[in-house]
Design a protein around this motif. Structure first.
Motif, PDB file in Angstrom:
ATOM      1  N   LEU A  15     -24.835  36.829  -7.814  1.00 51.61           N
ATOM      2  CA  LEU A  15     -23.957  37.695  -7.036  1.00 51.61           C
ATOM      3  C   LEU A  15     -24.050  39.109  -7.596  1.00 51.61           C
ATOM      4  O   LEU A  15     -23.658  39.364  -8.733  1.00 51.61           O
ATOM      5  CB  LEU A  15     -22.527  37.169  -7.122  1.00 51.61           C
ATOM      6  CG  LEU A  15     -21.524  37.799  -6.173  1.00 51.61           C
ATOM      7  CD1 LEU A  15     -21.898  37.481  -4.732  1.00 51.61           C
ATOM      8  CD2 LEU A  15     -20.127  37.286  -6.472  1.00 51.61           C
ATOM      9  N   VAL A  16     -24.572  40.030  -6.801  1.00 56.29           N
ATOM     10  CA  VAL A  16     -24.908  41.362  -7.300  1.00 56.29           C
ATOM     11  C   VAL A  16     -23.685  42.267  -7.310  1.00 56.29           C
ATOM     12  O   VAL A  16     -22.858  42.250  -6.396  1.00 56.29           O
ATOM     13  CB  VAL A  16     -26.022  41.984  -6.429  1.00 56.29           C
ATOM     14  CG1 VAL A  16     -26.348  43.409  -6.887  1.00 56.29           C
ATOM     15  CG2 VAL A  16     -27.266  41.122  -6.493  1.00 56.29           C
ATOM     16  N   CYS A  17     -23.570  43.066  -8.359  1.00 56.68           N
ATOM     17  CA  CYS A  17     -22.495  44.055  -8.480  1.00 56.68           C
ATOM     18  C   CYS A  17     -22.557  45.029  -7.304  1.00 56.68           C
ATOM     19  O   CYS A  17     -23.635  45.446  -6.860  1.00 56.68           O
ATOM     20  CB  CYS A  17     -22.643  44.806  -9.805  1.00 56.68           C
ATOM     21  SG  CYS A  17     -21.441  46.137 -10.029  1.00 56.68           S
ATOM     22  N   GLY A  18     -21.373  45.417  -6.787  1.00 55.77           N
ATOM     23  CA  GLY A  18     -21.329  46.293  -5.615  1.00 55.77           C
ATOM     24  C   GLY A  18     -21.396  47.772  -5.946  1.00 55.77           C
ATOM     25  O   GLY A  18     -21.403  48.617  -5.036  1.00 55.77           O
ATOM     26  N   ALA A  19     -21.436  48.104  -7.248  1.00 62.82           N
ATOM     27  CA  ALA A  19     -21.534  49.516  -7.627  1.00 62.82           C
ATOM     28  C   ALA A  19     -22.925  50.049  -7.281  1.00 62.82           C
ATOM     29  O   ALA A  19     -23.915  49.309  -7.275  1.00 62.82           O
ATOM     30  CB  ALA A  19     -21.253  49.678  -9.112  1.00 62.82           C
ATOM     31  N   ASP A  21     -26.494  51.383  -7.311  1.00 68.36           N
ATOM     32  CA  ASP A  21     -27.659  51.266  -8.205  1.00 68.36           C
ATOM     33  C   ASP A  21     -27.440  50.273  -9.348  1.00 68.36           C
ATOM     34  O   ASP A  21     -28.150  50.323 -10.346  1.00 68.36           O
ATOM     35  CB  ASP A  21     -28.034  52.631  -8.796  1.00 68.36           C
ATOM     36  CG  ASP A  21     -28.447  53.628  -7.721  1.00 68.36           C
ATOM     37  OD1 ASP A  21     -29.016  53.167  -6.704  1.00 68.36           O
ATOM     38  OD2 ASP A  21     -28.180  54.826  -7.890  1.00 68.36           O
ATOM     39  N   CYS A  22     -26.489  49.380  -9.207  1.00 68.25           N
ATOM     40  CA  CYS A  22     -26.276  48.350 -10.245  1.00 68.25           C
ATOM     41  C   CYS A  22     -26.666  46.990  -9.682  1.00 68.25           C
ATOM     42  O   CYS A  22     -26.226  46.617  -8.584  1.00 68.25           O
ATOM     43  CB  CYS A  22     -24.817  48.327 -10.699  1.00 68.25           C
ATOM     44  SG  CYS A  22     -24.511  47.117 -12.018  1.00 68.25           S
ATOM     45  N   PRO A  36     -17.683  43.253  -5.318  1.00 69.73           N
ATOM     46  CA  PRO A  36     -17.854  42.639  -6.643  1.00 69.73           C
ATOM     47  C   PRO A  36     -18.266  43.685  -7.671  1.00 69.73           C
ATOM     48  O   PRO A  36     -18.886  44.694  -7.341  1.00 69.73           O
ATOM     49  CB  PRO A  36     -18.969  41.606  -6.411  1.00 69.73           C
ATOM     50  CG  PRO A  36     -19.704  42.094  -5.229  1.00 69.73           C
ATOM     51  CD  PRO A  36     -18.726  42.828  -4.361  1.00 69.73           C
ATOM     52  N   LEU A  37     -17.925  43.417  -8.934  1.00 67.72           N
ATOM     53  CA  LEU A  37     -18.254  44.336 -10.021  1.00 67.72           C
ATOM     54  C   LEU A  37     -18.746  43.538 -11.224  1.00 67.72           C
ATOM     55  O   LEU A  37     -18.253  42.443 -11.496  1.00 67.72           O
ATOM     56  CB  LEU A  37     -17.021  45.146 -10.445  1.00 67.72           C
ATOM     57  CG  LEU A  37     -16.398  46.089  -9.408  1.00 67.72           C
ATOM     58  CD1 LEU A  37     -15.066  46.621  -9.925  1.00 67.72           C
ATOM     59  CD2 LEU A  37     -17.342  47.241  -9.085  1.00 67.72           C
ATOM     60  N   CYS A  41     -19.299  47.813 -14.955  1.00 70.44           N
ATOM     61  CA  CYS A  41     -18.737  48.617 -13.864  1.00 70.44           C
ATOM     62  C   CYS A  41     -17.230  48.395 -13.742  1.00 70.44           C
ATOM     63  O   CYS A  41     -16.488  49.292 -13.330  1.00 70.44           O
ATOM     64  CB  CYS A  41     -19.434  48.300 -12.556  1.00 70.44           C
ATOM     65  SG  CYS A  41     -21.167  48.842 -12.511  1.00 70.44           S
ATOM     66  N   LYS A  42     -16.778  47.195 -14.062  1.00 68.98           N
ATOM     67  CA  LYS A  42     -15.333  46.932 -14.064  1.00 68.98           C
ATOM     68  C   LYS A  42     -14.632  47.852 -15.071  1.00 68.98           C
ATOM     69  O   LYS A  42     -13.605  48.481 -14.764  1.00 68.98           O
ATOM     70  CB  LYS A  42     -15.070  45.467 -14.410  1.00 68.98           C
ATOM     71  CG  LYS A  42     -13.586  45.126 -14.599  1.00 68.98           C
ATOM     72  CD  LYS A  42     -13.406  43.720 -15.094  1.00 68.98           C
ATOM     73  CE  LYS A  42     -13.624  43.613 -16.582  1.00 68.98           C
ATOM     74  NZ  LYS A  42     -12.509  44.132 -17.390  1.00 68.98           N
ATOM     75  N   ASP A  43     -15.206  47.927 -16.289  1.00 66.02           N
ATOM     76  CA  ASP A  43     -14.616  48.788 -17.317  1.00 66.02           C
ATOM     77  C   ASP A  43     -14.601  50.241 -16.854  1.00 66.02           C
ATOM     78  O   ASP A  43     -13.614  50.969 -17.054  1.00 66.02           O
ATOM     79  CB  ASP A  43     -15.414  48.660 -18.620  1.00 66.02           C
ATOM     80  CG  ASP A  43     -15.285  47.276 -19.231  1.00 66.02           C
ATOM     81  OD1 ASP A  43     -14.326  46.566 -18.873  1.00 66.02           O
ATOM     82  OD2 ASP A  43     -16.157  46.908 -20.047  1.00 66.02           O
TER      83      ASP A  43
END
Length: 570
Positions: A15-19, A21-22, A36-37, A41-43
């Protein structure tokens, strides 16, 4: 050992982070941004002024995004508000119109989340109460059917036995009566024969007297008429036989019914089946829910735990007493049980030192499991028996499975239930037993009546109560929820799939060995493929058995007697 480029690419299939280029694993979720993060990216999200107050949760606890609906009166705007007085959704422009002036206006997304939670609660009631309770009633009916058939069969046997007894008595009485007629006939005929003899003798006497009288009457002997006195003996009297009388039997159908007995319609009013009230669910269900909640809390404590960017080998060791390692299970003490395809089952410590060895009839499949009480439970599919071995090495017959052959087994870490994969002829099923060995549930078909399994090979329970089964003949991992409803099936990443050993971890991941591609596949608890966590490129021989211990170490058994231990969570 450095990872290959293929493995690095494979590790990104989660499951890929939604930020922007991440591409990291997005195991967290922002309920405000609805994306999702990853942990990094959450931090960052929590430090950024514009987003620091956003609600961020584990992905599996995320809120469902409000479906977008255009306002009929203002087509360029979405309905995002809710008028409580009118009970209708509104756009922002509608909310300031005069017909809604002074009304209590709320955020539609919050209303949607509340309604979603309510419906989710109702769905939970269906899954946790209504379906299990109804299935219990259906099981009661099936038991009643069996009992009624048993009772009626015994009645029929009793009626036939009574009839046979009556027939035998009729034959005896008939035989005696006929024999009596023969005796009576013989006696009467003997009497009549005696009378015949009497009259024959009297007739002879008369003929003799007649000859004498003729002589007296001749002219030459007339003088004898004066000398003889004429006297004829009277005719002998004989009794006329009185024939016996036959008294016909006087009986009716009711008389025969009284002799044989009959089945009566009961006069007792039937009792209604007891339905367990929802507010007082069964102890088993309460225990299950309590344990599930504890499991969830335990998972929540580890919110910072996530997939590592790489898989690290911790150690490897050889298992003595086996040719290969097809299945591994961890007992309460942290020690391991390992088995091969020849029925050798051994216990080792975490360094691979042999502690105990027993000979079983098991083959290369998940036929043993360790319980929370420290017992070992294993199956014998030939004898159709499940054995229990206590820590003091005492082995006893635990469960007899009747016509079904048990071939794979798992002891629940949630409530101690025992899940058993079984087969009979061309059928397969999963049966749930309580920790005391009482049959609770059978899972065999989906809601369309289609068979869920062909051959249950390995079985494991996930942290949410899902039952995960690798079916080697169906070439699928079949996952049902704790009520037995089919959730999804995983069919691998290639044209062919050979699912073998299977396990789950503290985050709800499902790990399964693919005997065709020689990989260990990693899925999330909803069946989405995340990565090839291990492959032959990492030096793994054909993997067969997997398990995760309480320290989140991944043990992988192979077609050699070597077990390799990895870290894949951080």
């Amino acid at each position: 050992m450095a990872e290959s480029s293929d493995e690095q690419a494979a590790m990104q299939q989660y499951l890929v982070c939604g930020a922007e280029d991440c591409q990291k694993n997005g195991q967290f979720y922002c309920n405000a941004c609805h994306r999702p993060l990853c942990e990094q990216c959450k931090d960052q999200h929590e430090k950024t002024p514009n987003t620091k107050n956003h609600e961020i949760v584990l992905y599996r606890h995320h809120k469902h995004q409000l479906p977008m609906e255009k306002c009929q009166h203002h087509p360029t705007r979405n309905k995002e508000l809710f008028c409580r007085e009118c009970s209708i959704p509104l756009c922002s422009k509608c909310s300031i119109m005069k017909e809604h002036k002074g009304h209590d206006i709320d955020d539609l997304e919050e209303i949607y989340a509340d309604k979603y939670a309510v419906w989710q609660g109702e769905f939970s009631k269906i899954q946790k109460y209504f379906l299990p309770s109804t299935k219990d009633l259906k099981a009661d009916i099936e038991e009643d059917v069996t009992e009624i058939k048993k009772i009626m069969k015994s009645f029929r046997a009793s009626i036939m036995a009574e009839a046979e007894s009556l027939k035998n008595l009729v034959d005896v009485v008939t035989s005696e009566s006929i024999e009596n007629t023969h005796t009576m006939e013989k006696s009467l005929l003997k009497m009549l024969k005696s009378q015949e003899t009497t009259y024959d003798d009297y007739i002879a006497y008369l003929w003799k007297m007649s000859d004498e009288f003729q002589e007296y009457l001749s002219t030459t002997n007339q003088k004898l008429l004066f000398a003889k006195t004429l006297k004829i003996h009277p005719i002998p009297e004989t009794p006329k036989p009185v024939p016996p009388a036959f008294t016909a039997g006087r009986f009716s159908k009711d008389d025969i019914t009284k002799l044989l007995g009959k089945v009566n319609i009961p006069s007792t009013k039937p009792e209604k089946r007891k339905i367990q009230p929802m507010e007082a669910e069964s102890a088993h269900m309460k225990s299950t829910e309590k344990q599930l909640e504890q499991s969830k809390k335990k998972s929540d404590i580890k919110q910072t735990m996530s997939l590592s960017s790489s898989v690290t080998k911790v150690r490897e060791y050889s298992v003595p007493g086996v040719d290969s390692v097809w299945h591994i299970s961890v007992d309460k003490s942290g020690r391991l049980w390992a088995s091969d395809e020849k029925g050798n089952l051994v216990q080792t410590d975490l360094q691979g030192n042999l502690l105990r060895k027993i000979k079983t009839s098991g083959k290369g499949q998940g036929y043993h499991t360790a319980t929370q009480d420290g017992d070992l439970i294993y199956t014998d599919k030939d004898k159709k028996v499940i054995y229990r071995m206590t820590p003091d090495k005492k082995i006893t017959e635990f469960i007899k499975t009747g016509d079904w052959a048990p071939n794979t087994i798992h002891s629940s870490r949630i409530n101690g239930d025992i899940l058993v994969g079984m087969f009979k002829d061309k059928e397969a099923k999963v049966t749930r037993y309580s920790k005391s060995g009482k049959e609770i549930q059978n899972i065999q078909r989906d809601n369309k009546g289609q068979d869920l399994y062909i051959y249950t090979y390995y079985i494991k329970e996930n942290i949410n109560g899902d039952i995960c089964t690798s079916d080697i003949n169906k070439q699928e991992v079949v996952v049902v929820n704790k009520s037995g409803q089919h959730r999804f099936s995983y069919t691998g990443q290639g044209s062919m799939f050979g699912p073998c050993g299977i396990c789950t971890d503290v985050l709800g991941h499902i790990l399964v060995c693919d005997g065709v591609s020689d990989t260990v596949d990693l899925l999330d608890q909803d069946g989405r493929f995340l990565s090839f966590i291990l492959s032959s490129q990492r030096g793994i021989k054909p993997p067969r058995g997997v398990c995760v211990d309480d320290e989140n170490n991944l043990y992988v058994g192979q077609l050699t007697n070597t077990v390799k231990v990895y870290k894949y969570l951080q």
